[in-house]
Write an enzyme that holds these catalytic residues in place. Structure first.
Site, short mmCIF file in Angstrom:
data_model
loop_
_atom_site.label_atom_id
_atom_site.label_comp_id
_atom_site.label_asym_id
_atom_site.label_seq_id
_atom_site.Cartn_x
_atom_site.Cartn_y
_atom_site.Cartn_z
N LYS A 41 13.79 -22.50 -13.27
CA LYS A 41 14.34 -23.51 -12.35
C LYS A 41 13.82 -23.27 -10.94
O LYS A 41 13.50 -24.23 -10.21
CB LYS A 41 15.87 -23.48 -12.39
CG LYS A 41 16.46 -23.96 -13.70
CD LYS A 41 16.15 -25.42 -13.97
CE LYS A 41 16.57 -25.87 -15.36
NZ LYS A 41 16.12 -27.22 -15.71
N TYR B 232 15.29 -18.07 -17.68
CA TYR B 232 15.75 -19.47 -17.53
C TYR B 232 15.90 -19.80 -16.04
O TYR B 232 15.38 -20.82 -15.56
CB TYR B 232 17.09 -19.67 -18.24
CG TYR B 232 17.84 -20.87 -17.76
CD1 TYR B 232 17.42 -22.15 -18.10
CD2 TYR B 232 18.95 -20.74 -16.91
CE1 TYR B 232 18.09 -23.27 -17.61
CE2 TYR B 232 19.61 -21.85 -16.43
CZ TYR B 232 19.18 -23.11 -16.77
OH TYR B 232 19.83 -24.21 -16.28
N SER C 18 19.58 -25.99 -10.98
CA SER C 18 20.78 -25.24 -11.37
C SER C 18 21.25 -24.33 -10.25
O SER C 18 20.45 -23.82 -9.46
CB SER C 18 20.41 -24.39 -12.59
OG SER C 18 21.42 -23.44 -12.84
C1 UD1 Z 1 24.66 -20.59 -17.05
C2 UD1 Z 1 23.87 -20.70 -15.76
C3 UD1 Z 1 23.75 -22.12 -15.36
C4 UD1 Z 1 23.17 -22.92 -16.48
C5 UD1 Z 1 24.04 -22.81 -17.69
C6 UD1 Z 1 23.37 -23.54 -18.82
C7 UD1 Z 1 24.16 -18.74 -14.35
C8 UD1 Z 1 24.94 -18.13 -13.23
N1 UD1 Z 1 24.55 -19.95 -14.71
O1 UD1 Z 1 25.99 -20.89 -16.77
O2 UD1 Z 1 22.90 -22.20 -14.25
O3 UD1 Z 1 23.02 -24.26 -16.11
O4 UD1 Z 1 24.17 -21.42 -18.05
O5 UD1 Z 1 23.77 -23.13 -20.06
O6 UD1 Z 1 23.24 -18.17 -14.91
N2 UD1 Z 1 32.03 -16.95 -21.11
C9 UD1 Z 1 32.92 -16.22 -21.86
N3 UD1 Z 1 32.85 -16.33 -23.22
C10 UD1 Z 1 31.93 -17.13 -23.86
C11 UD1 Z 1 31.02 -17.88 -23.07
C12 UD1 Z 1 31.09 -17.75 -21.69
O7 UD1 Z 1 33.74 -15.48 -21.34
O8 UD1 Z 1 31.90 -17.19 -25.10
C13 UD1 Z 1 32.12 -16.86 -19.64
C14 UD1 Z 1 30.83 -16.41 -18.98
O9 UD1 Z 1 30.77 -15.02 -18.90
C15 UD1 Z 1 30.93 -17.12 -17.63
C16 UD1 Z 1 31.70 -18.39 -17.94
O10 UD1 Z 1 32.38 -18.15 -19.17
O11 UD1 Z 1 31.68 -16.35 -16.76
C17 UD1 Z 1 30.81 -19.61 -18.09
O12 UD1 Z 1 29.76 -19.27 -18.99
P1 UD1 Z 1 28.75 -20.36 -19.55
O13 UD1 Z 1 29.49 -21.57 -20.01
O14 UD1 Z 1 27.86 -19.70 -20.55
O15 UD1 Z 1 27.90 -20.82 -18.29
P2 UD1 Z 1 27.14 -19.91 -17.19
O16 UD1 Z 1 26.58 -18.69 -17.80
O17 UD1 Z 1 28.04 -19.76 -16.02
#
Ligand code: UD1
Length: 312
Positions: A128, A124, A99
Site C-alpha cells: 500500500k 501487505y 489503508s
Molecule cells: C488489517 C490492516 C488493515 C487492512 C485489513 C485488511 C493493520 C493495522 N491493519 O486490519 O490495514 O485493511 O487488515 O484485512 O495492519 N482479531 C482478533 N481475533 C481474530 C481476528 C482479529 O482478536 O480472529 C483482532 C486483531 O488482533 C485486531 C482486530 O481484531 O486487533 C481487528 O483485526 P482484523 O479484522 O484482522 O483487521 P486489522 O488487522 O486491524
C-alpha cells in the site's frame, strides 16, 4: 460502468446483485489485471472512461508475511498495468484503495493524513505504501490525477444482505470470525492479546461500515471528474474517528444478535498494532462526507449477511 474482476475472492453473481440493488446492470469482464496484454487491451477498448476506482488487491496481513512475493506481484503489477493503460489512453482519474496500515503504530492518536508514514509492519502494508508512491510519481510525470483513500477497518454488509464479504476458508478478520462462530462454523473466537495498553487490554481499531466507505468513493470520483480537487494527488482517511476494542466488538455482537459466542483470550497476533483510529476531520470537511453508521448497525448488518449466505 464496467467491472474488472479475476474472481479470486468473489463470484460473477455480484453483477446480478448490484442490478437488484441499484437497477443498473454493470458490465463484468473477468480477467487478471496482472496480465499486461489483457489489461492493455481492456483500456484500449474503454478509452472513453472518465475514471477508475481501483480496489483489486490481496489484503490478508498474515498471508502476506507467508507469501510476500505473491503480494508484491499481485498488488504492484496490477497497479502498474492499470496506470499504463490509463496514461496510454488519456484516462485522467484514479481512486485508489489505500489503508491505515501505512501509518504503522502512529505516535499520535487520532491519526491524521499529515502523520508520517512509518516502516510497514507487513508486506501487505508495504504494497500500500509503495502503491501510493507509484501513483504519486506517475501523477508528477503525466496528466493523471489521483485520490488515495486510506481505509481504517471496513466491516458490515449491504442492508439488503445481497452483497457482503465472502472470506475464503478461515477468515483472518475479526467480524467474519465472530459471525462464523455464532452460526456454528467455527468453535471459538480467539481474542489476540489482552495485555495491550488499552482500557480493557485488547487492541483498538476504527471500524467503519462498508456502505459508508463505498459512499466516500462516489464523492471522490465526483470530486475528480468535476474539477474540485485542490491538488493532483490527494489523500483522505476513511474512518469514523472512534476506536473500539476487540471486546467492544464482541459485546456489540452479543447485543444485536442476542447470542453469546464462545471466545478465549490467546496471545498477540504477529504484525498487529496496539491501537489506531482516524482523525476524519479533513475528509469530513473537504469531501463533505461523514461515516454515519455506528458499531451496532455495522455488526448487525454483518450478522444479517452471515445468516443470509448460510441459508443459501
Ligand atoms: C488489517 C490492516 C488493515 C487492512 C485489513 C485488511 C493493520 C493495522 N491493519 O486490519 O490495514 O485493511 O487488515 O484485512 O495492519 N482479531 C482478533 N481475533 C481474530 C481476528 C482479529 O482478536 O480472529 C483482532 C486483531 O488482533 C485486531 C482486530 O481484531 O486487533 C481487528 O483485526 P482484523 O479484522 O484482522 O483487521 P486489522 O488487522 O486491524
Amino acid at each position: 460502468m464496467v467491472i474488472v474482476d479475476a474472481l479470486f475472492n468473489s463470484n460473477a453473481e455480484i453483477a446480478d446483485k448490484i442490478e437488484l440493488i441499484t437497477g443498473i446492470r454493470p458490465k463484468l469482464e473477468i480477467f487478471d489485471l496482472c496480465d499486461a496484454d489483457k489489461s492493455a487491451d481492456f483500456f484500449r477498448r474503454h478509452n472513453d472512461l472518465k475514471g477508475v476506482i481501483h480496489f483489486a488487491a490481496h489484503k490478508a496481513v498474515g498471508e502476506s508475511v507467508e507469501k510476500p512475493l505473491m503480494y508484491y506481484r499481485n498488488n504492484l503489477v496490477s497497479l502498474i498495468n492499470i496506470l499504463e493503460g490509463m496514461t496510454d489512453n488519456d484516462i485522467p482519474n484514479i481512486v485508489f484503495s489505500s489503508s491505515c496500515t501505512v501509518y504503522g503504530q502512529p505516535d499520535e492518536l487520532p491519526v491524521s493524513e499529515k502523520a508520517p508514514i512509518k516502516k510497514a509492519e507487513s508486506p501487505y502494508g508495504n504494497t500500500k505504501q509503495i502503491s501510493e508512491e507509484i501513483i504519486s510519481d506517475t501523477i508528477l510525470a503525466t496528466e493523471l490525477r489521483g485520490i488515495a483513500l486510506r481505509y481504517f477497518n471496513p466491516i458490515g454488509a449491504h442492508e439488503s444482505a445481497l452483497i457482503g464479504e465472502l472470506p475464503i476458508g478461515v477468515p483472518n478478520n475479526l467480524v467474519p470470525f465472530i459471525t462464523q462462530t455464532a452460526i456454528g462454523i467455527r468453535e471459538q473466537i480467539r481474542v489476540f492479546g489482552d495485555d495491550y495498553n488499552t482500557p480493557d487490554g485488547t487492541a483498538i481499531r476504527d471500524y467503519i461500515h462498508v456502505v459508508d466507505l463505498a459512499k466516500a468513493h462516489v464523492v471522490a470520483i465526483d470530486r475528480m471528474i468535476n474539477g474540485k480537487m485542490k491538488k493532483d494527488f490527494e489523500v483522505f482517511n476513511l474512518g469514523t474517528g472512534i476506536g473500539y476494542s476487540v471486546l467492544d466488538v464482541i459485546r456489540a455482537f452479543e447485543r444485536v444478535s442476542g447470542m453469546k459466542p464462545n471466545y478465549k483470550i490467546v496471545g498477540r497476533r504477529e504484525g498487529d498494532v496496539e491501537k489506531v483510529w482516524a482523525n476524519p476531520d479533513f475528509s469530513n470537511r473537504e469531501l463533505g462526507w461523514k461515516a454515519e453508521q455506528g458499531l451496532d448497525e455495522m455488526v448487525a448488518s454483518a450478522w444479517k449477511w452471515e445468516q443470509a449466505i448460510r441459508k443459501k
